[in-house]
Write a protein that holds these residues in place. Structure first.
Motif, PDB file in Angstrom:
ATOM      1  N   VAL A 116      22.007 -49.456   2.300  1.00 14.83           N
ATOM      2  CA  VAL A 116      21.634 -50.866   2.126  1.00 14.83           C
ATOM      3  C   VAL A 116      22.828 -51.661   1.601  1.00 14.83           C
ATOM      4  N   THR A 117      23.507 -51.097   0.613  1.00 13.55           N
ATOM      5  CA  THR A 117      24.678 -51.759   0.035  1.00 13.55           C
ATOM      6  C   THR A 117      25.757 -51.966   1.084  1.00 13.55           C
ATOM      7  N   PHE A 118      26.031 -50.938   1.869  1.00 11.62           N
ATOM      8  CA  PHE A 118      27.067 -51.026   2.895  1.00 11.62           C
ATOM      9  C   PHE A 118      26.752 -52.131   3.900  1.00 11.62           C
ATOM     10  N   LEU A 119      25.481 -52.277   4.240  1.00 10.41           N
ATOM     11  CA  LEU A 119      25.069 -53.272   5.231  1.00 10.41           C
ATOM     12  C   LEU A 119      24.994 -54.695   4.677  1.00 10.41           C
ATOM     13  N   GLN A 120      24.875 -54.850   3.352  1.00 11.80           N
ATOM     14  CA  GLN A 120      24.583 -56.171   2.813  1.00 11.80           C
ATOM     15  C   GLN A 120      25.589 -56.752   1.840  1.00 11.80           C
ATOM     16  N   THR A 121      26.337 -55.923   1.137  1.00 13.46           N
ATOM     17  CA  THR A 121      27.132 -56.448   0.033  1.00 13.46           C
ATOM     18  C   THR A 121      28.403 -57.149   0.498  1.00 13.46           C
ATOM     19  N   ASP A 122      28.866 -58.090  -0.298  1.00 13.52           N
ATOM     20  CA  ASP A 122      30.088 -58.818   0.028  1.00 13.52           C
ATOM     21  C   ASP A 122      31.307 -57.930  -0.236  1.00 13.52           C
ATOM     22  N   ASP A 123      32.470 -58.381   0.238  1.00 16.46           N
ATOM     23  CA  ASP A 123      33.706 -57.593   0.145  1.00 16.46           C
ATOM     24  C   ASP A 123      34.089 -57.270  -1.293  1.00 16.46           C
ATOM     25  N   ALA A 124      33.994 -58.237  -2.183  1.00 13.08           N
ATOM     26  CA  ALA A 124      34.408 -58.024  -3.575  1.00 13.08           C
ATOM     27  C   ALA A 124      33.540 -56.961  -4.246  1.00 13.08           C
ATOM     28  N   THR A 125      32.241 -57.008  -4.013  1.00  8.44           N
ATOM     29  CA  THR A 125      31.332 -56.025  -4.598  1.00  8.44           C
ATOM     30  C   THR A 125      31.596 -54.646  -4.017  1.00  8.44           C
ATOM     31  N   LEU A 126      31.829 -54.581  -2.704  1.00  8.30           N
ATOM     32  CA  LEU A 126      32.123 -53.294  -2.075  1.00  8.30           C
ATOM     33  C   LEU A 126      33.411 -52.700  -2.640  1.00  8.30           C
ATOM     34  N   LEU A 127      34.421 -53.523  -2.835  1.00  7.95           N
ATOM     35  CA  LEU A 127      35.683 -53.045  -3.401  1.00  7.95           C
ATOM     36  C   LEU A 127      35.459 -52.461  -4.800  1.00  7.95           C
ATOM     37  N   LYS A 128      34.657 -53.137  -5.607  1.00 11.66           N
ATOM     38  CA  LYS A 128      34.353 -52.635  -6.950  1.00 11.66           C
ATOM     39  C   LYS A 128      33.617 -51.304  -6.877  1.00 11.66           C
ATOM     40  N   LEU A 129      32.665 -51.182  -5.978  1.00 19.64           N
ATOM     41  CA  LEU A 129      31.925 -49.930  -5.813  1.00 19.64           C
ATOM     42  C   LEU A 129      32.855 -48.792  -5.385  1.00 19.64           C
ATOM     43  N   LYS A 130      33.780 -49.116  -4.484  1.00 17.24           N
ATOM     44  CA  LYS A 130      34.734 -48.099  -4.033  1.00 17.24           C
ATOM     45  C   LYS A 130      35.602 -47.626  -5.193  1.00 17.24           C
ATOM     46  N   GLU A 131      36.047 -48.556  -6.024  1.00 11.50           N
ATOM     47  CA  GLU A 131      36.865 -48.195  -7.182  1.00 11.50           C
ATOM     48  C   GLU A 131      36.061 -47.361  -8.179  1.00 11.50           C
ATOM     49  N   ASP A 132      34.812 -47.739  -8.412  1.00  8.66           N
ATOM     50  CA  ASP A 132      33.950 -46.991  -9.331  1.00  8.66           C
ATOM     51  C   ASP A 132      33.706 -45.574  -8.819  1.00  8.66           C
ATOM     52  N   PHE A 133      33.471 -45.434  -7.530  1.00  9.83           N
ATOM     53  CA  PHE A 133      33.226 -44.128  -6.930  1.00  9.83           C
ATOM     54  C   PHE A 133      34.467 -43.242  -7.056  1.00  9.83           C
ATOM     55  N   LYS A 134      35.621 -43.832  -6.807  1.00  9.43           N
ATOM     56  CA  LYS A 134      36.872 -43.081  -6.909  1.00  9.43           C
ATOM     57  C   LYS A 134      37.105 -42.608  -8.338  1.00  9.43           C
ATOM     58  N   ALA A 135      36.825 -43.466  -9.314  1.00  6.69           N
ATOM     59  CA  ALA A 135      37.024 -43.121 -10.723  1.00  6.69           C
ATOM     60  C   ALA A 135      36.041 -42.041 -11.175  1.00  6.69           C
ATOM     61  N   ALA A 136      34.846 -42.033 -10.610  1.00  7.38           N
ATOM     62  CA  ALA A 136      33.819 -41.077 -11.018  1.00  7.38           C
ATOM     63  C   ALA A 136      33.989 -39.710 -10.364  1.00  7.38           C
ATOM     64  N   LYS A 137      34.750 -39.646  -9.276  1.00 10.16           N
ATOM     65  CA  LYS A 137      34.950 -38.382  -8.580  1.00 10.16           C
ATOM     66  C   LYS A 137      35.725 -37.425  -9.478  1.00 10.16           C
ATOM     67  N   PRO A 138      35.236 -36.205  -9.661  1.00  9.49           N
ATOM     68  CA  PRO A 138      35.975 -35.277 -10.519  1.00  9.49           C
ATOM     69  C   PRO A 138      37.301 -34.876  -9.886  1.00  9.49           C
TER      70      PRO A 138
END
Length: 136
Positions: free
Chosen positions: A105-127
């Motif tokens: 749902v997020t991938f289909l709906q979120t704006d670029d800035a929010t997606l970029l933040k999510l990508k950064e958060d995911f990268k930081a959380a990856k062990p």
């Protein structure tokens, strides 16, 4: 329904050239409002694929179209990739588990800035690999 359309060549702030695609979702169970259109790059799709794979480790994921370094801006390749990305998203939308993922749902709906933040958060959380595992 989900459509991937209008491939456009762009460049980022560092001068790296890439192709972006419009992703339009219409009356999908994954979309909360009528029609939503977002712009996504291939690396957004690869990130999304990684997130979905992590969320559903036992589920066979539909394949993404291959990455290509030579000829990646040719009309034939861009159109082939566009069709492949559309097929990928439609297969996820048709899947009983994957289609209900909040990441979809997020991938289909979120704006670029929010997606970029999510990508950064995911990268930081990856062990990160431990030093011993990296040496192995």
């Amino acid at each position: 329904s989900i459509r991937v359309s209008d491939p456009a060549k762009s460049s980022d702030k560092y001068g790296q050239v890439f192709i972006s695609y419009k992703v339009t979702s219409v009356n999908s169970r994954s979309v909360s409002v009528g029609t939503v259109t977002v712009v996504r790059r291939y690396n957004d799709f690869t990130w999304f694929h990684s997130v979905l794979s992590a969320q559903y480790p036992g589920v066979i994921m539909p394949p993404l179209p291959e990455k290509q370094t030579v000829g990646r801006f040719s009309n034939e390749f861009v159109e082939s990739r566009r069709r492949g990305l559309e097929k990928y998203l439609k297969r996820i939308a048709d899947h009983p588990e994957l289609s209900t993922s909040e990441h979809f749902v997020t991938f289909l709906q979120t704006d670029d800035a929010t997606l970029l933040k999510l990508k950064e958060d995911f990268k930081a959380a990856k062990p990160a690999l431990s030093a011993s595992a990296a040496k192995w």
